[in-house]
Design a protein around this motif. Structure first.
Motif, PDB file in Angstrom:
ATOM      1  N   LEU A  18       0.824  -1.204   0.000  1.00 43.79           N
ATOM      2  CA  LEU A  18       0.000   0.000   0.000  1.00 43.79           C
ATOM      3  C   LEU A  18       0.859   1.256   0.000  1.00 43.79           C
ATOM      4  CD1 LEU A  18      -2.969  -0.775   2.442  1.00 43.79           C
ATOM      5  CD2 LEU A  18      -2.866  -1.016  -0.040  1.00 43.79           C
ATOM      6  N   ASP A  19       1.949   1.233   0.747  1.00 44.92           N
ATOM      7  CA  ASP A  19       2.857   2.387   0.754  1.00 44.92           C
ATOM      8  C   ASP A  19       3.386   2.674  -0.648  1.00 44.92           C
ATOM      9  OD1 ASP A  19       2.513   2.644   3.465  1.00 44.92           O
ATOM     10  OD2 ASP A  19       4.376   1.634   4.000  1.00 44.92           O
ATOM     11  N   ASP A  20       3.785   1.613  -1.358  1.00 36.66           N
ATOM     12  CA  ASP A  20       4.280   1.780  -2.729  1.00 36.66           C
ATOM     13  C   ASP A  20       3.171   2.274  -3.650  1.00 36.66           C
ATOM     14  OD1 ASP A  20       6.749   0.880  -1.914  1.00 36.66           O
ATOM     15  OD2 ASP A  20       6.423  -1.181  -2.580  1.00 36.66           O
ATOM     16  N   LEU A  21       1.986   1.739  -3.428  1.00 40.11           N
ATOM     17  CA  LEU A  21       0.835   2.075  -4.264  1.00 40.11           C
ATOM     18  C   LEU A  21       0.468   3.546  -4.137  1.00 40.11           C
ATOM     19  CD1 LEU A  21      -1.187   0.010  -5.845  1.00 40.11           C
ATOM     20  CD2 LEU A  21      -2.744   0.616  -4.005  1.00 40.11           C
ATOM     21  N   ARG A  22       0.479   4.024  -2.898  1.00 41.15           N
ATOM     22  CA  ARG A  22       0.039   5.387  -2.620  1.00 41.15           C
ATOM     23  C   ARG A  22       1.148   6.407  -2.819  1.00 41.15           C
ATOM     24  NH1 ARG A  22      -2.839   3.496   3.033  1.00 41.15           N
ATOM     25  NH2 ARG A  22      -4.696   2.540   2.106  1.00 41.15           N
ATOM     26  N   GLY A  23       2.386   5.964  -2.691  1.00 37.86           N
ATOM     27  CA  GLY A  23       3.503   6.874  -2.870  1.00 37.86           C
ATOM     28  C   GLY A  23       3.564   7.979  -1.839  1.00 37.86           C
ATOM     29  N   ASP A  24       3.100   7.705  -0.617  1.00 37.61           N
ATOM     30  CA  ASP A  24       3.065   8.746   0.419  1.00 37.61           C
ATOM     31  C   ASP A  24       4.127   8.542   1.490  1.00 37.61           C
ATOM     32  OD1 ASP A  24       2.084   6.555   1.750  1.00 37.61           O
ATOM     33  OD2 ASP A  24       0.144   7.436   2.274  1.00 37.61           O
ATOM     34  N   GLY A  25       5.093   7.661   1.207  1.00 40.63           N
ATOM     35  CA  GLY A  25       6.157   7.443   2.173  1.00 40.63           C
ATOM     36  C   GLY A  25       5.713   6.742   3.441  1.00 40.63           C
ATOM     37  N   GLY A  26       4.575   6.065   3.403  1.00 37.12           N
ATOM     38  CA  GLY A  26       4.099   5.339   4.571  1.00 37.12           C
ATOM     39  C   GLY A  26       3.206   6.135   5.491  1.00 37.12           C
ATOM     40  N   ALA A  27       2.891   7.375   5.111  1.00 37.83           N
ATOM     41  CA  ALA A  27       2.064   8.212   5.989  1.00 37.83           C
ATOM     42  C   ALA A  27       0.687   7.601   6.219  1.00 37.83           C
ATOM     43  CB  ALA A  27       1.918   9.610   5.381  1.00 37.83           C
ATOM     44  N   TYR A  69      -7.676   0.372  -2.674  1.00 38.87           N
ATOM     45  CA  TYR A  69      -8.519   1.028  -3.670  1.00 38.87           C
ATOM     46  C   TYR A  69      -7.697   2.026  -4.480  1.00 38.87           C
ATOM     47  CZ  TYR A  69     -11.907  -0.875  -0.365  1.00 38.87           C
ATOM     48  OH  TYR A  69     -12.605  -1.702   0.464  1.00 38.87           O
ATOM     49  N   THR A  70      -7.598   1.762  -5.775  1.00 39.05           N
ATOM     50  CA  THR A  70      -6.801   2.588  -6.667  1.00 39.05           C
ATOM     51  C   THR A  70      -7.322   2.427  -8.083  1.00 39.05           C
ATOM     52  OG1 THR A  70      -4.606   2.847  -7.659  1.00 39.05           O
ATOM     53  CG2 THR A  70      -5.126   0.694  -6.819  1.00 39.05           C
ATOM     54  N   GLY A  71      -7.007   3.377  -8.920  1.00 39.03           N
ATOM     55  CA  GLY A  71      -7.404   3.286 -10.312  1.00 39.03           C
ATOM     56  C   GLY A  71      -6.605   2.285 -11.108  1.00 39.03           C
ATOM     57  N   ASP A  72      -5.546   1.730 -10.551  1.00 41.34           N
ATOM     58  CA  ASP A  72      -4.676   0.775 -11.239  1.00 41.34           C
ATOM     59  C   ASP A  72      -5.151  -0.647 -10.913  1.00 41.34           C
ATOM     60  OD1 ASP A  72      -2.683  -0.983 -12.032  1.00 41.34           O
ATOM     61  OD2 ASP A  72      -1.050   0.343 -11.461  1.00 41.34           O
ATOM     62  N   PRO A  73      -5.819  -1.324 -11.846  1.00 45.36           N
ATOM     63  CA  PRO A  73      -6.366  -2.647 -11.521  1.00 45.36           C
ATOM     64  C   PRO A  73      -5.303  -3.677 -11.167  1.00 45.36           C
ATOM     65  CG  PRO A  73      -6.556  -2.192 -13.881  1.00 45.36           C
ATOM     66  CD  PRO A  73      -6.127  -0.911 -13.224  1.00 45.36           C
ATOM     67  N   THR A  74      -4.169  -3.627 -11.846  1.00 45.05           N
ATOM     68  CA  THR A  74      -3.113  -4.609 -11.569  1.00 45.05           C
ATOM     69  C   THR A  74      -2.595  -4.457 -10.149  1.00 45.05           C
ATOM     70  OG1 THR A  74      -2.459  -4.638 -13.897  1.00 45.05           O
ATOM     71  CG2 THR A  74      -0.863  -5.472 -12.292  1.00 45.05           C
ATOM     72  N   ALA A  75      -2.340  -3.215  -9.739  1.00 50.98           N
ATOM     73  CA  ALA A  75      -1.835  -2.964  -8.393  1.00 50.98           C
ATOM     74  C   ALA A  75      -2.877  -3.314  -7.331  1.00 50.98           C
ATOM     75  CB  ALA A  75      -1.428  -1.498  -8.262  1.00 50.98           C
ATOM     76  N   ARG A  81      -4.790  -9.599  -3.207  1.00 51.03           N
ATOM     77  CA  ARG A  81      -4.360 -11.001  -3.144  1.00 51.03           C
ATOM     78  C   ARG A  81      -3.312 -11.204  -2.051  1.00 51.03           C
ATOM     79  NH1 ARG A  81      -4.419 -14.821  -7.179  1.00 51.03           N
ATOM     80  NH2 ARG A  81      -6.402 -13.791  -7.664  1.00 51.03           N
ATOM     81  N   CYS A  82      -2.385 -10.255  -1.931  1.00 53.28           N
ATOM     82  CA  CYS A  82      -1.373 -10.318  -0.876  1.00 53.28           C
ATOM     83  C   CYS A  82      -2.028 -10.363   0.500  1.00 53.28           C
ATOM     84  CB  CYS A  82      -0.439  -9.118  -0.988  1.00 53.28           C
ATOM     85  SG  CYS A  82       0.712  -8.934   0.396  1.00 53.28           S
ATOM     86  N   PRO A 105     -10.236  -5.942  -4.568  1.00 54.91           N
ATOM     87  CA  PRO A 105      -9.537  -4.911  -5.357  1.00 54.91           C
ATOM     88  C   PRO A 105     -10.506  -3.936  -6.019  1.00 54.91           C
ATOM     89  CG  PRO A 105      -9.633  -6.929  -6.620  1.00 54.91           C
ATOM     90  CD  PRO A 105     -10.234  -7.251  -5.273  1.00 54.91           C
ATOM     91  N   LEU A 106     -11.356  -3.331  -5.239  1.00 58.27           N
ATOM     92  CA  LEU A 106     -12.288  -2.332  -5.760  1.00 58.27           C
ATOM     93  C   LEU A 106     -11.547  -1.066  -6.177  1.00 58.27           C
ATOM     94  CD1 LEU A 106     -15.073  -2.894  -3.101  1.00 58.27           C
ATOM     95  CD2 LEU A 106     -15.210  -3.481  -5.523  1.00 58.27           C
ATOM     96  N   PRO A 107     -12.094  -0.336  -7.145  1.00 50.53           N
ATOM     97  CA  PRO A 107     -13.412  -0.406  -7.771  1.00 50.53           C
ATOM     98  C   PRO A 107     -13.492  -1.340  -8.979  1.00 50.53           C
ATOM     99  CG  PRO A 107     -12.275   1.519  -8.587  1.00 50.53           C
ATOM    100  CD  PRO A 107     -11.337   0.865  -7.608  1.00 50.53           C
ATOM    101  N   HIS A 108     -12.577  -2.273  -9.114  1.00 48.38           N
ATOM    102  CA  HIS A 108     -12.500  -3.132 -10.291  1.00 48.38           C
ATOM    103  C   HIS A 108     -13.415  -4.337 -10.051  1.00 48.38           C
ATOM    104  CE1 HIS A 108      -9.313  -0.366 -11.140  1.00 48.38           C
ATOM    105  NE2 HIS A 108      -8.760  -0.682  -9.982  1.00 48.38           N
ATOM    106  N   ILE A 109     -14.607  -4.280 -10.589  1.00 54.20           N
ATOM    107  CA  ILE A 109     -15.690  -5.173 -10.196  1.00 54.20           C
ATOM    108  C   ILE A 109     -15.431  -6.622 -10.586  1.00 54.20           C
ATOM    109  CG2 ILE A 109     -18.157  -5.605 -10.337  1.00 54.20           C
ATOM    110  CD1 ILE A 109     -17.323  -3.035  -8.893  1.00 54.20           C
TER     111      ILE A 109
END
Length: 313
Positions: A18-27, A69-75, A81-82, A105-109
């Motif tokens: 999630l930290d990598d996904l969000r790119g917020d440095g773990g905040a 939750y992200t716009g990137d379905p693969t991520a 799954r993790c 993995p929403l919003p990817h239905i």
């Protein structure tokens, strides 16, 4: 059997993703990491000891409010799954003490339906936990209909948990009122939106759990019924009837609130919930003991603490 339906566990590898996904440095994950609700051997030992101390036999785990939750379905799929593989592994280690709800993995239905099916079939999960909204979109949005259909086919549990956005209110957030009243507003809004969309009528097999006694809903039952024509379709059941069709956890340790909710929806719709690890120590104990001292009948109190959740699940 004493089952706690509102408990969280945050696998370390999942939080790293999630930290990598969000790119917020773990905040975004810093707060839950500090709670000690992870999956290290030490944290699991402490969790089981805390459960033993208050007589909880089984916890039902979820990763909410940390959703992938992200716009990137693969991520999103990779992160969900993790989380599910990690939770399944923990449940396999402690099958008599822990159960888990799937992270989706929403919003990817379509991907969410696939992961729900996989988690229920392969990992033995009884359902899923989702946020009260998904990237600002309500759960009642028509796009989510295939997910509700899949949940209904499987008679799955659906735990609807706040995401921490205070229903998108900058006024609440700037005043730091999100955890105080914003979470309750999220739950109340999400459940009413599901009622508006007819989800609980169309899909009666879904076993919905609203946390924190449904937010404001029991307190506002008179107003909800009086103004039903304002916000519900004309052919919909009343708010009171709809509310008695879902379940509510007890993570709101106020005796008067418990008595009110039991009167509005019935004691049989109340499931034990503690919000561990957000509540620990004496607060964790209070979340259980207040039910026994709330002035309900002995049969009602015992039902809420020791049998309702196991029966519902």
């Amino acid at each position: 059997m004493r089952v706690d339906v509102h408990a969280h566990l945050f696998p370390a590898l999942y939080l790293d993703l999630l930290d990598d996904l969000r790119g917020d440095g773990g905040a975004g994950t810093q707060g839950v990491r500090a709670l000690g609700g992870g999956d290290s051997e030490r944290e699991l030992r402490l969790r089981l000891a805390a459960m033993d101390a208050v007589g909880v036999d089984v916890q039902l785990l979820s990763t909410c409010p940390q959703g992938p939750y992200t716009g990137d379905p693969t991520a999103s799929v990779e992160a969900a799954r993790c989380a599910n593989i990690a939770l399944a592994h923990i449940v396999e280690q402690y099958p008599e003490r822990l159960r888990a709800l799937a992270t989706l993995p929403l919003p990817h239905i379509l991907a969410s339906v696939d992961e729900l099916n996989r988690a229920m079939e392969q990992d033995g999960m009884p359902g899923a936990a989702v946020g009260t909204s998904i990237l600002g979109r309500p759960l009642s949005h028509p796009d989510f209909d295939p997910l509700f259909a899949a949940l209904n086919r499987r008679k799955a549990v659906l735990f609807v948990h706040p995401v921490g956005d205070a229903v998108g209110s900058p006024l609440m957030q700037s005043a730091k009122l999100g955890p105080v009243i914003g979470d309750a507003a999220e739950v109340s809004t999400a459940i009413l939106q599901l009622f508006q969309a007819g989800i609980t009528v169309k899909y009666p097999g879904i076993r919905i759990i609203a946390p924190h006694m449904g937010g404001y809903l029991p307190f506002l039952i008179q107003r909800l019924d009086r103004y039903r024509d304002w916000y519900l379709p004309k052919d919909a059941p009343s708010a009171g009837q709809l509310m008695r069709g879902i379940a509510y956890d007890t993570a709101n340790p106020l005796p008067a609130a418990l008595r009110l909710t039991a009167e509005v929806v019935g004691a049989e719709r109340l499931l034990l919930g503690t919000d561990y690890p957000f509540e620990q120590g004496s607060s964790l104990r209070d979340h259980i003991e207040y039910i026994l001292a709330a002035g309900l009948s002995d049969d009602q109190a015992k039902m809420i603490v020791d049998t309702n959740a196991a029966d519902y699940l």
